[in-house]
Design a protein around this motif. Structure first.
Motif, PDB file in Angstrom:
ATOM      1  N   THR A 322       0.867  -1.377  -0.123  1.00 38.76           N
ATOM      2  CA  THR A 322      -0.057   0.127  -0.007  1.00 38.76           C
ATOM      3  C   THR A 322       0.895   1.237  -0.154  1.00 38.76           C
ATOM      4  N   ALA A 323       1.744   1.411  -1.075  1.00 43.47           N
ATOM      5  CA  ALA A 323       2.563   2.519  -1.133  1.00 43.47           C
ATOM      6  C   ALA A 323       1.800   3.735  -1.550  1.00 43.47           C
ATOM      7  N   PRO A 324       2.163   4.981  -1.092  1.00 48.96           N
ATOM      8  CA  PRO A 324       1.565   6.152  -1.323  1.00 48.96           C
ATOM      9  C   PRO A 324       0.970   6.264  -2.819  1.00 48.96           C
ATOM     10  N   GLY A 325      -0.069   6.565  -2.835  1.00 47.88           N
ATOM     11  CA  GLY A 325      -1.043   6.372  -4.377  1.00 47.88           C
ATOM     12  C   GLY A 325      -1.543   5.249  -4.918  1.00 47.88           C
ATOM     13  N   TRP A 326      -1.266   4.019  -4.163  1.00 48.84           N
ATOM     14  CA  TRP A 326      -1.578   2.706  -4.775  1.00 48.84           C
ATOM     15  C   TRP A 326      -3.011   2.560  -4.974  1.00 48.84           C
ATOM     16  N   ALA A 400      15.444   5.133  -3.021  1.00 53.68           N
ATOM     17  CA  ALA A 400      15.259   5.576  -1.693  1.00 53.68           C
ATOM     18  C   ALA A 400      15.979   6.898  -1.785  1.00 53.68           C
ATOM     19  N   LYS A 401      17.040   7.204  -2.478  1.00 52.95           N
ATOM     20  CA  LYS A 401      17.532   8.579  -2.572  1.00 52.95           C
ATOM     21  C   LYS A 401      16.438   9.863  -2.934  1.00 52.95           C
ATOM     22  N   LYS A 402      15.717   9.447  -3.764  1.00 51.71           N
ATOM     23  CA  LYS A 402      14.858  10.508  -4.302  1.00 51.71           C
ATOM     24  C   LYS A 402      13.673  10.704  -3.316  1.00 51.71           C
ATOM     25  N   ASN A 403      13.215   9.401  -2.838  1.00 54.77           N
ATOM     26  CA  ASN A 403      11.768   9.315  -2.192  1.00 54.77           C
ATOM     27  C   ASN A 403      11.675   8.859  -0.529  1.00 54.77           C
ATOM     28  N   MET A 404      12.854   8.817  -0.006  1.00 57.10           N
ATOM     29  CA  MET A 404      12.599   8.404   1.268  1.00 57.10           C
ATOM     30  C   MET A 404      12.122   9.182   2.198  1.00 57.10           C
ATOM     31  N   ALA A 405      12.244  10.400   1.938  1.00 59.28           N
ATOM     32  CA  ALA A 405      11.454  11.545   2.838  1.00 59.28           C
ATOM     33  C   ALA A 405       9.773  11.486   2.677  1.00 59.28           C
ATOM     34  N   LYS A 406       9.393  11.369   1.587  1.00 62.37           N
ATOM     35  CA  LYS A 406       7.832  11.339   1.611  1.00 62.37           C
ATOM     36  C   LYS A 406       7.538   9.825   1.882  1.00 62.37           C
ATOM     37  N   TRP A 407       8.214   8.827   1.590  1.00 66.76           N
ATOM     38  CA  TRP A 407       7.702   7.466   2.189  1.00 66.76           C
ATOM     39  C   TRP A 407       7.675   7.472   3.586  1.00 66.76           C
ATOM     40  N   LEU A 408       8.615   7.894   4.425  1.00 67.56           N
ATOM     41  CA  LEU A 408       8.638   8.044   5.762  1.00 67.56           C
ATOM     42  C   LEU A 408       7.457   8.970   6.249  1.00 67.56           C
ATOM     43  N   GLU A 409       7.447  10.170   5.721  1.00 76.45           N
ATOM     44  CA  GLU A 409       6.185  10.861   6.185  1.00 76.45           C
ATOM     45  C   GLU A 409       4.581  10.441   5.993  1.00 76.45           C
ATOM     46  N   SER A 410       4.885   9.474   5.085  1.00 80.90           N
ATOM     47  CA  SER A 410       3.374   9.062   4.514  1.00 80.90           C
ATOM     48  C   SER A 410       2.995   7.793   5.585  1.00 80.90           C
ATOM     49  N   GLY A 411       4.015   7.333   6.280  1.00 84.21           N
ATOM     50  CA  GLY A 411       3.942   6.103   7.346  1.00 84.21           C
ATOM     51  C   GLY A 411       3.957   4.673   6.565  1.00 84.21           C
ATOM     52  N   GLU A 424      10.007  -2.071  17.058  1.00 89.25           N
ATOM     53  CA  GLU A 424       9.178  -1.235  17.944  1.00 89.25           C
ATOM     54  C   GLU A 424       8.343  -0.282  16.785  1.00 89.25           C
ATOM     55  N   ALA A 425       8.829   0.223  15.632  1.00 86.99           N
ATOM     56  CA  ALA A 425       8.039   0.801  14.609  1.00 86.99           C
ATOM     57  C   ALA A 425       6.968   0.041  13.907  1.00 86.99           C
ATOM     58  N   ILE A 426       7.266  -1.386  13.952  1.00 84.12           N
ATOM     59  CA  ILE A 426       6.154  -2.205  13.176  1.00 84.12           C
ATOM     60  C   ILE A 426       5.559  -3.223  14.106  1.00 84.12           C
ATOM     61  N   ILE A 479      21.122  -8.761   6.153  1.00 84.80           N
ATOM     62  CA  ILE A 479      20.445  -7.770   6.520  1.00 84.80           C
ATOM     63  C   ILE A 479      21.123  -7.039   8.022  1.00 84.80           C
ATOM     64  N   GLU A 480      22.225  -6.230   7.961  1.00 86.96           N
ATOM     65  CA  GLU A 480      22.814  -6.002   9.078  1.00 86.96           C
ATOM     66  C   GLU A 480      23.462  -4.582   9.115  1.00 86.96           C
ATOM     67  N   LYS A 481      23.304  -3.821   7.951  1.00 89.48           N
ATOM     68  CA  LYS A 481      23.689  -2.267   8.064  1.00 89.48           C
ATOM     69  C   LYS A 481      22.708  -1.461   8.213  1.00 89.48           C
ATOM     70  N   GLY A 482      22.791  -0.817   9.269  1.00 90.29           N
ATOM     71  CA  GLY A 482      21.514   0.219   9.693  1.00 90.29           C
ATOM     72  C   GLY A 482      21.558   1.391   8.797  1.00 90.29           C
ATOM     73  N   PRO A 483      20.518   2.275   8.717  1.00 95.60           N
ATOM     74  CA  PRO A 483      19.210   1.997   9.311  1.00 95.60           C
ATOM     75  C   PRO A 483      18.554   0.997   8.776  1.00 95.60           C
ATOM     76  N   PHE A 484      17.540   0.301   9.270  1.00 90.96           N
ATOM     77  CA  PHE A 484      16.739  -0.678   8.776  1.00 90.96           C
ATOM     78  C   PHE A 484      15.453  -0.254   8.352  1.00 90.96           C
ATOM     79  N   TYR A 485      14.679  -0.932   7.608  1.00 91.50           N
ATOM     80  CA  TYR A 485      13.585  -0.481   6.664  1.00 91.50           C
ATOM     81  C   TYR A 485      12.386  -1.604   6.840  1.00 91.50           C
ATOM     82  N   ALA A 486      11.208  -1.104   6.718  1.00 95.00           N
ATOM     83  CA  ALA A 486      10.217  -2.300   6.666  1.00 95.00           C
ATOM     84  C   ALA A 486       8.955  -1.592   5.897  1.00 95.00           C
ATOM     85  N   ILE A 487       8.364  -2.317   4.979  1.00 94.90           N
ATOM     86  CA  ILE A 487       7.253  -2.007   4.317  1.00 94.90           C
ATOM     87  C   ILE A 487       6.010  -2.912   4.258  1.00 94.90           C
TER      88      ILE A 487
END
Length: 562
Positions: A322-326, A400-411, A424-426, A479-487
């Protein structure tokens, strides 16, 4: 005795790939055909799909690379015969393998330009007996829809990739930075796009190219009258035989007689949430790539007329997010290319990894639905680290380089500087997620996924990164180099996979196993001849085209001529 407004030899409900192949065969037999499409566009879900056909021992393969017997062996190895899979049988599978290559030869002879999909597009269970690690796929060459003329070009349903690039080449473009050869494909495509605009061309590829070429062949040969905005509300049965249909013309009921029979190729029920809740609870219509008219109306009508339904709990899964705009995306954002890459896995809501993230998208989504019955897994979480973000796009939504900020802001995307912070975030147990990742990283270092065998199939590695050198194969990375991400990931689909039960001649069967005379079906209006398995890319379109063709052969009495 019913009275009719019009008569044809062959009446086809729906305009998918199998409808077109049947019409071309009927033209060869000298019969009249009408194709009735309820939407305003021609092409069905096939148009929106990859348009791939899975055909063993096809004309484009190298001599000695494959055989009918090898294809049959593979299907028998992966498809289970069971009471809850009445759409398949050894006879029906063999019929498919034998007839599909004949159908392909016939279609090519009709002027439809096709080619091998790729020299490396493995079967989804290529390790099984008879499996092929190269490719049994067939696709259409890119097509300029302007060739259809002013009347029909606007009536071809929109495809998902409307550029002049072969499907196989288009799938290579994400790796452009690693290869000059792929950069050349991109530049060639860009030039062709510009040239097309300057010369008034409208290029399409994948499913729209296949259906555009099939439609052009039908129109050029005057093989059928094709009518859009023509829903079929009833199949007329007299004395146990299908003799016609009731459609709509100028807003009024219009009864069409069928001298030889009726072929139903009207799609599935992907957009009917009530039917999904009944047959496949836990799935949602809004996650589906099925077209807007895919509402199961002919499933209901044929069952009402005595047809047996089967495999109604099956769907051709296509994991999505359910990415932004899906909600407004024409094609929902797929995550197969995300979780199949190095530095990514998938966990349920308890933080546990529960399957091979590679392999068949159909099996992937079925695993999610089954897992959710005991452990919450809808949505699941795709877990990635900074190594992933530095190298790959996410769910077709860019880098991620172009879109990370809006992805995180959208939740939609969650991030944590540590594994525990991501947990904790998920809202999964931190210790569990840490243990899951430690176990995965251990497998990567050992070079073997001891839990689910990811990377042991050619297809798993095909989904990975062919240029990846830091792991044991193309699809396993730490999967060991932070930060870590989830969708979040949900079990989307490209359509349903169950419907009326048919025999090897495409005749619709009653509950007692006897055919309804004059009534045929193909495509996802039927219980798939592949049972509850998706054996390779094109295991829907290939059978639709083949069994539509078989139906026409049988109805026209031309079984021995091909």
């Amino acid at each position: 005795m019913a009275e009719f407004d019009e008569t044809f030899d062959w009446v086809v409900v729906g305009s998918g790939a199998g409808s077109m192949s049947s019409a071309l065969l009927m033209k060869q037999a000298g019969k009249s055909v009408v194709i009735l499409e309820k939407a305003e566009w021609v092409g069905g879900t096939t148009c929106k799909s990859g348009g791939v056909m899975w055909i063993p021992a096809n004309r484009f393969m190298d001599p000695g690379e494959d055989s009918v017997e090898k294809g049959v062996e593979y299907l028998n190895a992966v498809v289970e015969d069971a009471p809850d899979a009445p759409g398949t049988s050894p006879e029906r599978r063999r019929t498919y393998v034998v007839e599909a290559r004949k159908m392909l030869d016939f279609i090519v002879d009709q002027g439809v330009a096709l080619e091998r999909g790729s020299n490396f597009w493995p079967d989804y269970y290529d390790e099984k007996p008879g499996g092929v690690k190269t490719s049994r796929t067939v696709t259409a060459l890119p097509f300029d829809k302007k060739e259809l003329g002013k009347e029909w070009a606007p009536k071809l349903r929109k495809g998902f990739l409307e550029v002049p690039v072969k499907l196989d080449d288009g799938m290579k473009l994400p790796f452009m930075k690693h290869s000059w050869a792929i950069k050349k494909i991109f530049l060639k495509t860009a030039v062709a796009v510009v040239a097309g605009k300057l010369t008034g061309k409208h290029w399409v590829t994948a499913g729209a190219a296949l259906q555009g070429r099939m439609l052009k062949a039908v129109l050029d040969k005057k093989a059928a009258k094709i009518r859009v905005n023509s829903p079929v509300n009833e199949v007329i049965i007299e004395d146990g035989k299908a003799v016609g249909v009731v459609t709509v013309k100028n807003g009024k009921p219009w009864r069409i007689a069928a001298n030889l029979g009726v072929l139903v190729n009207a799609g599935g029920f992907a957009q009917n949430q009530a039917m999904r809740d009944k047959y496949m609870p836990g799935t949602r219509a809004e996650w589906s790539n099925g077209i807007e008219t895919d509402n199961g109306d002919m499933h209901v009508e044929l069952e009402r007329k005595g047809a047996a339904l089967g495999q109604m709990d099956q769907f051709v899964g296509c994991q999505t997010t359910t990415a932004p705009g899906w909600e407004d995306d024409y094609v929902k954002p797929a995550t197969q290319s995300t979780t199949g890459k190095p530095h990514a896995i998938q966990v349920d809501q308890s933080g546990v990894r529960y399957m091979n993230e590679g392999g068949s998208y159909e099996e992937f989504c079925e695993n999610m639905v089954v897992r959710d019955r005991t452990v919450p897994a809808i949505p699941s979480w795709a877990i990635m680290d900074q190594q992933y973000m530095d190298n790959y796009a996410v769910a077709g939504k860019g880098t991620a380089k172009k879109n990370m900020a809006k992805w995180l802001e959208s939740g939609w995307m969650r991030r944590g500087d540590s594994v525990e912070a991501l947990a904790e975030a998920i809202k999964v147990p931190p210790t569990t997620l840490r243990n899951t990742l430690d176990r995965w990283n251990g497998f990567v270092r050992k070079g073997k996924d001891e839990d689910f065998h990811r990377g042991e199939r050619a297809y798993d590695n095909w989904l990975g990164d062919p240029f990846f050198k830091d792991g044991p194969n193309a699809c396993m990375g730490t999967i060991e180099k932070g930060p870590f991400y989830a969708i979040p990931v949900v079990p989307g689909d490209v359509g349903t996979y169950g419907g009326v039960v048919c025999d090897s001649q495409s005749r619709v069967l009653k509950a007692d196993g006897t055919p309804i005379q004059g009534l045929y079906a193909c495509g996802v209006s039927t219980a798939s001849p592949m049972g509850k398995v998706y054996p390779g890319a094109g295991a829907s379109v290939g059978p639709s085209m083949t069994f539509g063709w078989i139906a026409a052969k049988h109805a026209a009495g031309m079984g021995n001529q091909f």
